[in-house]
Write an enzyme that holds these catalytic residues in place. Sequence first.
Site, PDB file in Angstrom:
ATOM      1  N   ASP A 115       0.785  -1.240   0.000  1.00 19.35           N
ATOM      2  CA  ASP A 115       0.000   0.000   0.000  1.00 19.35           C
ATOM      3  C   ASP A 115       0.815   1.288   0.000  1.00 19.35           C
ATOM      4  OD1 ASP A 115       1.007  -0.395   2.498  1.00 19.35           O
ATOM      5  OD2 ASP A 115      -0.880  -0.242   3.584  1.00 19.35           O
ATOM      6  N   HIS A 116       2.057   1.234   0.483  1.00 17.85           N
ATOM      7  CA  HIS A 116       2.803   2.480   0.675  1.00 17.85           C
ATOM      8  C   HIS A 116       3.593   2.938  -0.546  1.00 17.85           C
ATOM      9  CE1 HIS A 116       1.856   2.028   4.887  1.00 17.85           C
ATOM     10  NE2 HIS A 116       2.568   3.076   5.220  1.00 17.85           N
ATOM     11  N   ARG A 159      -1.757  12.325  10.287  1.00 15.76           N
ATOM     12  CA  ARG A 159      -0.509  13.020  10.622  1.00 15.76           C
ATOM     13  C   ARG A 159      -0.313  14.196   9.697  1.00 15.76           C
ATOM     14  NH1 ARG A 159       2.941   7.687  11.616  1.00 15.76           N
ATOM     15  NH2 ARG A 159       2.048   7.470  13.699  1.00 15.76           N
ATOM     16  N   SER A 166       5.840   7.188  13.406  1.00 19.88           N
ATOM     17  CA  SER A 166       5.831   5.894  12.736  1.00 19.88           C
ATOM     18  C   SER A 166       6.524   4.773  13.496  1.00 19.88           C
ATOM     19  CB  SER A 166       6.502   6.100  11.391  1.00 19.88           C
ATOM     20  OG  SER A 166       7.114   4.941  10.950  1.00 19.88           O
ATOM     21  N   ARG A 222       8.479   2.801  11.812  1.00 20.95           N
ATOM     22  CA  ARG A 222       9.593   2.405  10.926  1.00 20.95           C
ATOM     23  C   ARG A 222      10.874   2.202  11.721  1.00 20.95           C
ATOM     24  NH1 ARG A 222       9.034   8.336   8.233  1.00 20.95           N
ATOM     25  NH2 ARG A 222       6.910   7.592   8.267  1.00 20.95           N
TER      26      ARG A 222
HETATM   27  C1  MIC Z   1       3.219   6.392   8.606  1.00 19.36           C
HETATM   28  O1  MIC Z   1       2.027   6.650   8.623  1.00 19.36           O
HETATM   29  O2  MIC Z   1       4.100   7.171   9.015  1.00 19.36           O
HETATM   30  C2  MIC Z   1       3.648   5.056   8.093  1.00 19.36           C
HETATM   31  C3  MIC Z   1       4.388   5.280   6.845  1.00 19.36           C
HETATM   32  O3  MIC Z   1       2.525   4.257   7.799  1.00 19.36           O
HETATM   33  C4  MIC Z   1       4.483   4.400   9.170  1.00 19.36           C
HETATM   34  C5  MIC Z   1       5.155   3.178   8.755  1.00 19.36           C
HETATM   35  C6  MIC Z   1       6.315   3.413   7.875  1.00 19.36           C
HETATM   36  O4  MIC Z   1       7.093   4.325   8.100  1.00 19.36           O
HETATM   37  O5  MIC Z   1       6.482   2.626   6.943  1.00 19.36           O
HETATM   38  C7  MIC Z   1       3.770   4.131  10.482  1.00 19.36           C
HETATM   39  O6  MIC Z   1       2.829   4.805  10.802  1.00 19.36           O
HETATM   40  O7  MIC Z   1       4.221   3.273  11.254  1.00 19.36           O
HETATM   41 FE1  SF4 Z   2      -0.588   4.624   5.085  1.00 16.32          FE
HETATM   42 FE2  SF4 Z   2       0.510   5.364   7.426  1.00 16.32          FE
HETATM   43 FE3  SF4 Z   2      -0.931   7.069   5.972  1.00 16.32          FE
HETATM   44 FE4  SF4 Z   2      -2.105   5.072   7.167  1.00 16.32          FE
HETATM   45  S1  SF4 Z   2      -1.041   6.771   8.162  1.00 16.32           S
HETATM   46  S2  SF4 Z   2      -2.484   5.757   5.076  1.00 16.32           S
HETATM   47  S3  SF4 Z   2      -0.618   3.447   6.982  1.00 16.32           S
HETATM   48  S4  SF4 Z   2       0.993   6.156   5.411  1.00 16.32           S
END
Ligand code: MIC
Ligand code: SF4
Length: 756
Positions: free
Chosen positions: A95-96, A448, A643, A645
Amino acid sequence: MIFDLELIKHVYTHYQDTVNHIRQVIGRPLTLTEKILYAHLAQGEQLKDYKRGVDYVNFAPDRVAMQDATAQMALLQLMNSGRDRVAVPSTVHCDHLIQAYKNAYDDLIIAESNNQEVYQFLRDVSNKYGIGFWKPNAGIIHQVVLENYAFPGGMMIGTDSHTPNAGGLSMIAIGVGGADAVDVMAGMAFELKMPRLIGVKLSGKLSGWASAKDVILKLAGILTVKGGTNSIIEYFGEGTKSLSATGKATICNMGAEVGATTSIFPYDQKSADYLAITGRQDIVDLATKLVDCFNPDLAVLNEPNKYYDQVIEINLSELEPYVNGPFTPDLAYSISQLASAVQQHNYPNNMEVGLIGSCTNSSYEDMSRAASVIDNATKLGLSVKAKLIINPGSEQVKYTALRDGLLDTFEQAGAVVMANACGPCIGQWRRDEVSDEHYNSIVTSFNRNFAKRNDGNANTNAFVCSPEIVAALSIAGTLTFNPLTDTLTNSKGEKVKLPEPVGDELPTNGFAVDDAGYIEPIADGSQVVVNIAQSSERLQALSPFLPWDGKDIVAQPLLIKALGKCTTDHISMAGKWLKYRGHLDNISNNMLIGAVNAFNEQTNFVLDAQTNTYLAVPELARKFKAEGLGSIVVAEENYGEGSSREHAAMEPRFLNVKAIVVKSFARIHETNLKKQGMLALTFVNKEDYDKVQEDDKISILGLTDFTPGKNLTMVLNHRDGNVEAFPVAHTYNEAQISWFKAGSALNKLSAEFKNS
Ligand code: MIC
Ligand code: SF4
């Protein structure tokens, strides 16, 4: 098809007895969270009243989910774990990595070609280890999990901070780093500090423009981005019953923004309705018999203050829509305060893009309510002033919304429907039309809004709100428009007011989908060969980190003293860097490039005290590493917020940073650092942060006697010869200290597998 039905039946078989037993042993009425957590104690873990916020406890989650941007690192670690098949059902969701540019169709073709190598890797590893694979465009991990896997009373972990989304269906769902996921996939326990409990009592009923999203936007303002740290937020009260399951999921999802370990709602008729319409009547039949297990005890409801560590009340009947931002999700303005805030803070009033989607708000209900706003506007002769972009949450939602004409409504008003993916929420947005100097506002239904997160432009002021408010503000094209009170002028010059949104919680004609995008792993993956090309820019096999050398850290240079907010987006930016998520060396070139240097307030510009020149952060770290030196990172509050990550922890480890010393940590990030064998330390006296100078040589002493609960000492050797020493604290337990000594938790795990 119902996934995991046998597993769920198994989990449910003794649930009632287990809960009764737990109540008896703990000796008091139980909250919902406690029922589920204690029902998932790992084998061998003693059943007792664990001290919240203090005791580490081992749990046995029922399943694991991973999204493509974090799965790469998780699976690279799994490959080094010594295990050949996952021990619990697990899934990967693509999805990312799909960039939003033209439209769903074109963007998907480009993504499939650009990410071919990574998708193939994820698919091969999934086949090899028996992991379910959701292909690109199947949808966003949390929406797909909610539609297919979440079940009341279950427990899961996911390599994404918004995993708590499944709390909308009464599941304890926790966001973790890849290393935690590897433990569970390898059949080990999941370790967690017993969380504190924040009870949120909902009364009343939503009406008009207010939506479920506003509950969490308001709560974010109350709790702030760190108010939920090491806590689970449990919602209770009459108000919960009127919220749809997907609305509840929205609220749980965004609990990540207050740092909560997870959030959860009790099981009710709305949960049953959602399970039934998504094809899981069998689960309803089972869960309905266990309603008591999936709700807090009555005594808890009667005296919440006695059983939760903190209780907050929100009356849904009085709730106003909120618009939070810019640059932080806890800057909460009710819609009636927003206009004056815009003036006071000079936020750009011209609202240029409205974005609807993300794992937070992309359900059928969200689409349908937002579409009603657009539809009403069209009928009133209003056009949509801002650009409008829609990312549906899953193929199932998209297919159904298309069938029911919702997507047509958006498209006829000029909106672009992008792929069922994260897209602009994670910087996967090719917003060609604006330059980086362009000072502008956007509103999103995401969770976010950290600087640069959506389009990479630090001058984009992003605000988060509900999809219906995104729609209204997009129609107006200004931030100061309040749809509850203000009018707009239509094409005939008349002043018109937007009617309140209406929508269907669930599609009247049920959900439909042609190909949901799921690929089952082959039965025996032992013959699958996973190829990682030596020359690959995207993937790199992991070499184990070196074990601790048995010595204190002595006189190492400061790499950066970060000022203010330092989220994982500052430490390891997403957007264009997402493509290196499977290549530790390459992605390390983004380490801390978004962090603000406390000495010059610039980003990615730090002093090399040896040569008195300024370098980019990764460049300086690489220079130190090449010289055989380590370095130290110093920062402020809630370091690593956002995140899951683990790259944000692996990059410093890889570039030889020895310790991260901060005022406080966000939960997932602190664990990620520990897992990767890093030292994560906090100032005992927060003012000691001020003592750190740009050209200091820093020592961390006491490591030869590294013991739980015992502080270490940080020594600053200033250039002028002065020396300052002070205590720094840590939260490592015995096992975590052993990870540090082994070089990482994975080193420890694979050694154990070899010896078994
Ligand atoms: C995000 O919303 O910041 C992400 C991208 O979904 C991350 C995960 C990532 O960095 O791959 C998260 O929320 O954990
Ligand atoms: Fe994707 Fe993270 Fe955004 Fe949710 S908050 S849509 S998991 S990047």
